[in-house]
Design a protein around this motif. Structure first.
Motif: not given
Length: 109
Positions: A1-7, A48
């Motif tokens: 999972m990339d940072s955009t998906a996590l956010k 974030w």
């Protein structure tokens, strides 16, 4: 999972848990000491939160921090352990029934 998906997962879960607690964005902002705009940006995935804000959200929404990051439509169940137990119990029963039915169909005489 990339940072955009996590956010995205996090922001959706904040919104979902806020709704489950019956709070508006303005009420959550007041309880956390943040501006309504900050809550809107967190829920919109454009901001974030700091670790301090994350802890405040966790306390006010009565959610363990890791549950904000469950990438599932079932994340709402994490708000109440009794609901989670019932949810898991239902699937265990379904698995047992399916296994029993499969066993019986394979062993028909």
């Amino acid at each position: 999972m990339d940072s955009t998906a996590l956010k995205n997962v996090f922001s959706k879960n904040v919104k979902k848990f806020r709704g489950l607690r019956g709070l508006t964005q303005h009420e959550l902002a007041a309880r956390t000491g943040l501006s309504p705009q900050t809550i809107i940006r967190i829920e919109g995935g454009t901001l974030w939160p700091s670790d301090k804000t994350l802890c405040k959200l966790s306390d006010i929404l009565k959610i363990e921090i890791f549950k904000f990051f469950i990438p599932s439509e079932d994340a709402a169940l994490a708000t109440d352990s009794d609901d989670l137990k019932a949810y898991i119990g239902k699937y265990i029963k379904d698995i047992i029934k399916f296994s029993y039915d499969e066993f019986m169909s394979e062993n028909k005489q």
